[in-house]
Design a protein around this motif. Structure first.
Motif, PDB file in Angstrom:
ATOM      1  N   ALA A 111       6.788  -1.069   7.385  1.00 13.50           N
ATOM      2  CA  ALA A 111       6.069  -1.637   8.038  1.00 13.50           C
ATOM      3  C   ALA A 111       6.020  -3.229   7.423  1.00 13.50           C
ATOM      4  O   ALA A 111       6.043  -4.082   8.144  1.00 13.50           O
ATOM      5  N   ILE A 112       5.731  -3.222   6.240  1.00 17.56           N
ATOM      6  CA  ILE A 112       5.813  -4.493   5.540  1.00 17.56           C
ATOM      7  C   ILE A 112       7.281  -5.147   5.661  1.00 17.56           C
ATOM      8  O   ILE A 112       7.329  -6.317   5.903  1.00 17.56           O
ATOM      9  N   ASN A 157       3.249   2.386   3.620  1.00 19.62           N
ATOM     10  CA  ASN A 157       3.372   1.284   4.547  1.00 19.62           C
ATOM     11  C   ASN A 157       4.601   0.488   4.363  1.00 19.62           C
ATOM     12  O   ASN A 157       4.707  -0.681   4.970  1.00 19.62           O
ATOM     13  N   LEU A 165       0.983  -1.284   0.039  1.00 17.42           N
ATOM     14  CA  LEU A 165      -0.075   0.176   0.036  1.00 17.42           C
ATOM     15  C   LEU A 165       0.836   1.294   0.070  1.00 17.42           C
ATOM     16  O   LEU A 165       1.912   1.263  -0.030  1.00 17.42           O
ATOM     17  N   PHE A 166       0.251   2.479  -0.031  1.00 20.87           N
ATOM     18  CA  PHE A 166       0.821   3.420  -0.054  1.00 20.87           C
ATOM     19  C   PHE A 166       1.546   4.028   1.348  1.00 20.87           C
ATOM     20  O   PHE A 166       0.587   4.236   2.176  1.00 20.87           O
TER      21      PHE A 166
END
Lengths: 300, 403
Positions: free
Chosen positions: A104-105, A101, A98-99
């Motif tokens: 975090a990924i 993140n 996603l845009f």
């Protein structure tokens, strides 16, 4: 994965695209001293792309992929933006989620790979634009550093939201008139390299991609320090020539102009004490290896 | 092809024996234990061979997330950490699942909504993450009370959505959930929902399987999409980027992929029937009056049926266990004799009643209600009152009764 795994089943060889056959035959997987000079001689991990003619980001992509120390065991994480137009043509596993993140990924990914492969090195490299890194994704960027996640974050800083047509971003220069900054941007360029240092990054560099040897060096350093010690951050100026009103041939000069000592992309480097020690050890080992190779060549 | 060896019968580092899941859940001895729902989540995860769990505090799921932290400290989970927000946590779960880990997380109410962008991404990326949703109010003004409105938002994410009634459901379904969602022809995330507080914070007798048995580990190479670990040869993912504009093939590719996700939800049906012994449970569906419910509304419905029996009114019950896949045929069959179908719900919009109305012939038979929301309890008496009012029977309001 070892380089031995990158081969084609003999039964399927004929039907594989020549692009893939070339990749298997002559990519730089497993080559210890791979680097930007392999570009043009070996099959590259990225060749075609759909970026604009003369886009500095495409240069940066090539140098980075040619400089990864361990591409056969590297996973990259991207984000929405021009980079997501290129990642489909990159021959290492890469994730677009996603845009914003991406860090975090990468945190979850790196930890999963560490759990699943405790005795092997799996590098994770994040590569996203300044909107994803510094604006919408800033919280996740910083928190990954606070947590000392062991991966490298690379920000392609083009000082605006390029993919959506040149809107104001946090890394844009103060005063720059852009879409959504109709009277000029009202606050200074966010000082993310300094914030990265204070947030726990062990190796931080701010530079342009005008010099491939320099890009190669900082990529290697950043990946090795992230692997052994903790988070690392590279902020690379990849101007969007389209949105700042330059011609396709002017990207390189734009970077050279911006890296002068008084300019915002003057080379800045921060190395923590543990990282200094690691890099010194690596340099010493590299010298030893080269000397041994030279001696061996002399004997032959 | 490399020879694969079963791990069944071998032990993990904690000394638990990897056990055939069907045998573990059906044949192994069970020990009655008096636990809260949150404690039951911990006990299920202890037996689930999870690789990564990512936590964030939000009422009422905080206790479950913290208890799973204790499991990590004891060595039952590969990695555990606190993310910075629900959006980040769900992204971190995605990263771990992309890397081939069996992933578990929990959330509630506003956290579910904050993380919402991740859920269709999880489904689209075929990540079999299991997420416990301990439902609570989501709208302003602030509430921390149970309310199932958030389930309505999850129904169209492409995730499997199950709705547990009791802590016992929770224990069994957490383990069964991985069995369904990790099937190669499914490989989708699962939102396992319960009504917060009513299940998480109340104690109940739950029959647990032995602690020295656990599920076999997740095999990421059974995934229908490549595991992002560089253990299989990398390929350029596409000749042309997906998102190139004005390119009909990119639209067609995306459209077919969306349909594939929903086809995978449908393919989960046979596995869910196998593991859950059907997508619905029924009692006395030959009656003309039926209560159809999910979650703890089923328990309240069961009690209302007992009260109605005292007054000579016979009423059947349908417990809906899976919301995705939606048990369309089962509900049609179960409601074919019903003249009146009552759907009590812990939310203001009545999403379950709408689903049922869209499913059955003669949908005017569906009475959407009673509804309680904002965290209110649902006394069985208000279900009784709703039914008696609809049937033209005399009834006293709770207030009028003075109770």
């Amino acid at each position: 994965m070892s380089k031995e795994r990158i081969k084609i089943s003999e039964d399927l060889y004929d039907i594989m695209p020549s692009d893939y056959q070339d990749l298997v035959k002559s990519a730089t997987y497993g080559k210890e001293d791979r680097g930007w000079k392999d570009i043009g001689n070996s099959k590259e991990l990225i060749e075609q792309h759909s970026l604009c003619a003369g886009c500095p980001e495409s240069m940066a992509f090539r140098y980075i992929l040619a400089s990864l120390p361990n591409p056969e065991d590297t996973v990259m994480v991207g984000s929405t933006g021009c980079t997501s137009l290129v990642f489909p043509m990159v021959a290492v596993h890469n994730i677009h989620s996603l845009f914003g993140n991406q860090n975090a990924i990468a945190s979850g990914l790196k930890r999963a790979l560490s759990v699943r492969f405790p005795d092997r090195v799996k590098d994770v490299v994040v590569l996203a634009g300044d909107g994803a890194t510094v604006d919408i994704g800033l919280d996740m960027t910083l928190q990954a550093w606070f947590r000392q996640e062991k991966f490298t974050t690379i920000c392609f800083d083009n000082e605006l939201y390029a993919n959506t047509g040149g809107q104001e971003s946090g890394l844009m220069q103060k005063g720059f008139v852009a879409k959504m900054a109709p009277v000029g941007k009202l606050f200074d360029k966010v000082r993310l390299p300094e914030i990265a240092r204070e947030s726990g990054c062990h190796y931080v560099v701010n530079c342009t991609v005008s010099k491939p040897s320099l890009v190669e060096k900082v990529i290697r350093n950043a990946v090795h320090v992230a692997r052994e010690i903790g988070p690392t951050y590279l902020q690379l100026y990849t101007p969007c020539i389209l949105e700042i009103g330059k011609n396709s041939m002017e990207g390189l000069q734009e970077m050279r102009d911006s890296e002068k000592p008084t300019e915002r992309f003057a080379y800045k480097e921060y190395i923590s004490e543990p990282a200094k020690q690691l890099l010194a050890e690596m340099t010493a080992k590299e010298k030893e290896r080269k000397a041994a190779a030279k001696q061996l060549a002399g004997q032959a | 092809m490399a020879e694969t060896k079963s791990v069944i019968g071998t032990q993990n580092k904690k000394g638990q024996t990897f056990t055939d899941p069907w045998k573990m859940l059906h044949d192994a001895p069970r020990t009655p234990s008096f636990f809260t729902g949150s404690e039951v989540i911990k006990e299920a995860v202890r037996r689930a061979s999870c690789d990564v769990m990512i936590a964030y505090p939000i009422t009422p799921q905080s206790e479950a997330a913290a208890l799973i932290g204790e499991l990590f400290a004891e060595g039952y989970i590969g990695d555990y950490f606190r993310g910075e927000s629900e959006f980040a946590v769900m992204s971190q779960c995605a990263g771990a699942a992309f890397g081939g880990a069996r992933v578990f997380t929990t959330t509630a109410g506003p956290g579910t909504m904050r993380a919402m962008e991740n859920f269709p991404m999880w489904a689209g990326a075929r990540l079999p993450i299991q997420m416990i949703v301990t439902c609570r109010g989501i709208n302003s003004p602030l509430s921390i009370q149970p309310d199932t409105l958030e389930i309505a938002y999850l129904l169209n994410t492409g995730m499997l959505v199950w709705h547990a009634e009791t802590a016992q459901d929770f224990f069994d379904w957490i383990l069964k959930g991985y069995m369904v969602s990790e099937e190669p022809d499914v490989h989708l995330p699962l939102a396992l929902c319960c009504d917060g507080f009513f299940v998480t914070h109340t104690k109940d007798v739950v029959n647990l399987t032995p602690t020295d048995m656990c599920l076999p580990p997740y095999d990421p190479y059974r995934s229908p999409v490549p595991c992002m670990d560089m253990e299989c040869p990398p390929v350029r993912m596409m000749r042309d980027p997906f998102v190139m504009k004005s390119n009909y093939i990119s639209y067609a590719t995306h459209a077919s992929w969306q349909q594939e996700i929903w086809a995978a939800v449908e393919r989960s049906r046979k596995h869910s029937i196998h593991w859950l012994n059907g997508l619905i449970d029924t009692e006395n569906t030959d009656q003309e009056i039926l209560i159809v419910a999910s979650g703890t509304a089923v328990s309240q419905g069961r009690e209302a049926i007992r009260l109605l029996e005292d007054e000579g009114v016979r009423c059947g019950l349908v417990k809906v266990k899976t919301l995705r896949p939606w048990p369309e045929e089962e509900i049609r069959e179960a409601t074919k004799n019903a003249k009146h179908i009552f759907v009590p719900e812990f939310n203001v919009t009545g999403w379950l009643a709408k689903e049922i109305r869209a499913t059955i012939p003669n949908p005017h038979r569906v009475h959407a209600g009673p509804h309680v929301c904002g965290g209110m309890t649902m006394p069985p008496e208000i279900i009784v009152q709703e039914i008696k009012t609809a049937l033209g029977m005399k009834s006293f309001s709770l207030a009028g009764r003075g109770s």
